[in-house]
Design an enzyme around this catalytic site. Structure first.
Site, PDB file in Angstrom:
ATOM      1  N   GLU A 166     -10.359  12.372   8.214  1.00 57.03           N
ATOM      2  CA  GLU A 166     -10.171  13.754   7.643  1.00 57.03           C
ATOM      3  C   GLU A 166     -11.608  14.641   7.760  1.00 57.03           C
ATOM      4  OE1 GLU A 166      -7.835  13.833   3.497  1.00 57.03           O
ATOM      5  OE2 GLU A 166      -8.299  11.770   3.938  1.00 57.03           O
TER       6      GLU A 166
ATOM      7  N   ASP B 231       0.843  -1.153   0.017  1.00 56.70           N
ATOM      8  CA  ASP B 231      -0.009  -0.091   0.154  1.00 56.70           C
ATOM      9  C   ASP B 231       0.807   1.225   0.013  1.00 56.70           C
ATOM     10  OD1 ASP B 231      -2.649   1.083  -0.239  1.00 56.70           O
ATOM     11  OD2 ASP B 231      -2.562   1.283   2.019  1.00 56.70           O
TER      12      ASP B 231
ATOM     13  N   HIS C 166      -4.475  14.089   0.887  1.00 60.22           N
ATOM     14  CA  HIS C 166      -4.797  12.974   2.049  1.00 60.22           C
ATOM     15  C   HIS C 166      -3.340  13.231   3.251  1.00 60.22           C
ATOM     16  CE1 HIS C 166      -5.728   9.699   4.799  1.00 60.22           C
ATOM     17  NE2 HIS C 166      -4.579   9.223   4.627  1.00 60.22           N
TER      18      HIS C 166
ATOM     19  N   GLU D  18      -9.257   4.032  -2.211  1.00 61.02           N
ATOM     20  CA  GLU D  18      -8.031   3.853  -3.007  1.00 61.02           C
ATOM     21  C   GLU D  18      -8.411   3.408  -4.280  1.00 61.02           C
ATOM     22  OE1 GLU D  18      -4.849   2.206  -1.056  1.00 61.02           O
ATOM     23  OE2 GLU D  18      -5.183   2.656   0.871  1.00 61.02           O
TER      24      GLU D  18
ATOM     25  N   ARG E 254      -7.971   3.596  13.395  1.00 57.07           N
ATOM     26  CA  ARG E 254      -6.908   4.788  13.654  1.00 57.07           C
ATOM     27  C   ARG E 254      -6.356   4.653  14.995  1.00 57.07           C
ATOM     28  NH1 ARG E 254      -6.031   6.165   8.645  1.00 57.07           N
ATOM     29  NH2 ARG E 254      -7.953   6.747   7.428  1.00 57.07           N
TER      30      ARG E 254
ATOM     31  N   THR F  54      -8.904  -5.765   3.971  1.00 54.29           N
ATOM     32  CA  THR F  54      -8.625  -4.971   2.851  1.00 54.29           C
ATOM     33  C   THR F  54      -9.707  -5.214   1.793  1.00 54.29           C
ATOM     34  OG1 THR F  54      -6.323  -4.272   3.003  1.00 54.29           O
ATOM     35  CG2 THR F  54      -7.160  -3.851   1.126  1.00 54.29           C
TER      36      THR F  54
ATOM     37  N   ASP G  46      -8.807   0.266   1.962  1.00 55.77           N
ATOM     38  CA  ASP G  46      -7.858  -0.368   2.992  1.00 55.77           C
ATOM     39  C   ASP G  46      -8.554   0.054   4.296  1.00 55.77           C
ATOM     40  OD1 ASP G  46      -5.405  -1.664   3.565  1.00 55.77           O
ATOM     41  OD2 ASP G  46      -4.486  -0.027   3.898  1.00 55.77           O
TER      42      ASP G  46
ATOM     43  N   LYS H 137      -3.696  -2.066  10.249  1.00 55.24           N
ATOM     44  CA  LYS H 137      -4.133  -2.348   8.995  1.00 55.24           C
ATOM     45  C   LYS H 137      -4.255  -3.676   8.387  1.00 55.24           C
ATOM     46  CE  LYS H 137      -3.571   1.937   7.182  1.00 55.24           C
ATOM     47  NZ  LYS H 137      -4.762   2.534   6.246  1.00 55.24           N
TER      48      LYS H 137
END
Length: 429
Positions: A374, A133, A140, A211, A247, A267, A243, A263
């Protein structure tokens, strides 16, 4: 004017005659996964089509690739074969085609090989040996940098010089529609409090990342690199990619080695691979890089990105659906060929089926950001949804649906369908 097909294709379908994307299907009558293409509301079973002499005018095509459970063998044939097969199928489905005897006029083959799309189960299109990735969405990267380091240090010094990336977890890449379980991990209840002692708990800040992904179709030997001039020929096609990101787990673990458990739990990718050739009409320039990059990353084409419309919906357990993101895939600083060329400069051996992700794609205006992090500015302001609901991050039962498409000058649409996943509650510990 868009080319017409003898097979009815609904207006606005992502799977027009200009597309012909490839995927892996199974059916109740034949549960074995096998290659197919999507056309309108139907799929063409390529194994059945090949067995019925559909490819009789392509004697050099090894038909066994259409009896495999993944597209890896077909992808490995190379871009020239991908182009020939797609062009052949376009001709077969075209109105007033000279190939009418092949399928349109062959009642038995048409009945056996054409299946309503709603009756098939989709599978991962390729066996994915490795997944990398990247972080090529500069908007971003800047937004996240401002959140955690401030505007003066938002982008790291290396950011515009190379495609930043990390190695993801290939075993947790799943096809669209697969549920995503909320992960457990170590998190800080209050990051501002000292000493910073974590608790073990389900993720409280679960997010999506919008993505694109590209599949590799040509291997290079260990110790050899893929020159930028050859990189395009090593790319099979493109999918939508989500993905998923925990957080709070990522925030505590990522120093000093980068993302790990935050992560690796899931995915999602869309079911149908849109061939690189189908995306050629939609080339465009990406974000301007004011840094002079090194020669090994310099492409001959200025239009090295794709201009694709991208959207993200959130559907809550109440049934209310809200589109919270609208942006375009041109919001990238580095292209797939640049990612591949950089990935291999050490002599890293890339394999057929390896997956490259762009990183989160965000625009600059409100509602164009490709993540909730965001949009809620790391929990400082809620995201307004339909029906009076609000979100900071994803809740159990929320479904995230991504769409991507482009419309040609003749009105024909080339799209990916959907990339969808629903959040399931964390397991009991």
């Amino acid at each position: 004017m868009a080319a017409k097909s003898w097979l009815p294709i609904p207006s606005g379908s992502h799977f027009s005659l200009a597309n012909i994307p490839f995927g892996i299907i199974s059916t109740s009558g034949n549960p074995s996964p096998r290659p197919a293409v999507a056309i309108g509301d139907y799929v063409l079973d390529l194994g059945v089509y090949a067995a019925g002499d559909g490819f009789s005018n392509m004697p050099s095509l090894p038909l066994e690739v259409f009896s495999q459970p993944t597209l890896n063998h077909f992808a490995a044939l190379g871009r020239s074969f991908h182009w020939k097969v797609r062009k052949h199928l376009q001709m077969v489905f075209m109105e007033n085609t000279l190939e009418s005897h092949t399928l349109q006029g062959n009642a038995r083959l048409k009945e056996e090989s054409l299946i309503p799309r709603q009756l098939v189960t989709m599978h991962l299109p390729l066996h994915i040996g490795d997944y990398t990735d990247f972080y090529a969405g500069r908007n971003h990267a800047y937004n996240v940098g401002v959140l955690f380091r401030g505007a003066s240090n938002a982008l790291q010094p290396n950011y515009t010089h190379l495609p930043v990336g990390y190695h993801g977890r290939a075993s947790s890449v799943v096809v669209s529609g697969t549920p995503i379980r909320r992960p457990w991990g170590q998190i800080l209840e209050n990051p501002a409090v000292n000493p910073k002692i974590p608790i073990f708990a389900p993720c409280r800040r679960l997010d999506f990342e919008l993505e694109l992904g590209a599949f590799v179709c040509k291997a290079n030997k260990m110790g050899e690199h893929v020159p930028i001039s050859n990189a395009e020929d090593s790319l099979f096609g493109v999918v939508l990619l989500n993905d998923w990101s925990a957080r709070d787990i990522q925030a505590y673990e990522y120093v000093p080695l980068g993302p790990f458990n935050g992560k690796n739990f899931g995915t999602s990718i869309s079911s149908w691979v849109v061939l690189a050739d189908a995306l050629e009409p939609f080339r465009c320039k990406g974000l301007v890089n004011e840094t002079e990059i090194l020669p090994y990353l310099q492409e001959q084409k200025e239009e090295n990105m794709y201009d694709l419309n991208l959207e993200v919906d959130i559907t809550t357990p109440s049934g209310s659906t809200t589109t919270i993101t609208r942006t375009t895939s041109s919001n990238l600083l580095f292209s797939f060929p640049q990612m591949l060329a950089h990935h291999s400069i050490t002599g890293c051996p890339m394999q057929v089926g390896d997956l490259l992700g762009t990183g989160t794609i965000s625009g600059v205006g409100p509602g164009s950001q490709g993540s909730m992090l965001e949009q809620c500015w790391n929990g400082k302001s809620s995201i307004k949804l339909g029906g009076g609901e609000e979100r900071l991050f994803l809740e159990d039962g929320d479904t995230v649906t991504m769409r991507g498409w482009a419309a040609g000058e003749d009105g024909s649409i080339v799209g990916f369908g959907e990339c969808m996943g629903c959040i399931e509650p964390a397991n009991k510990w």
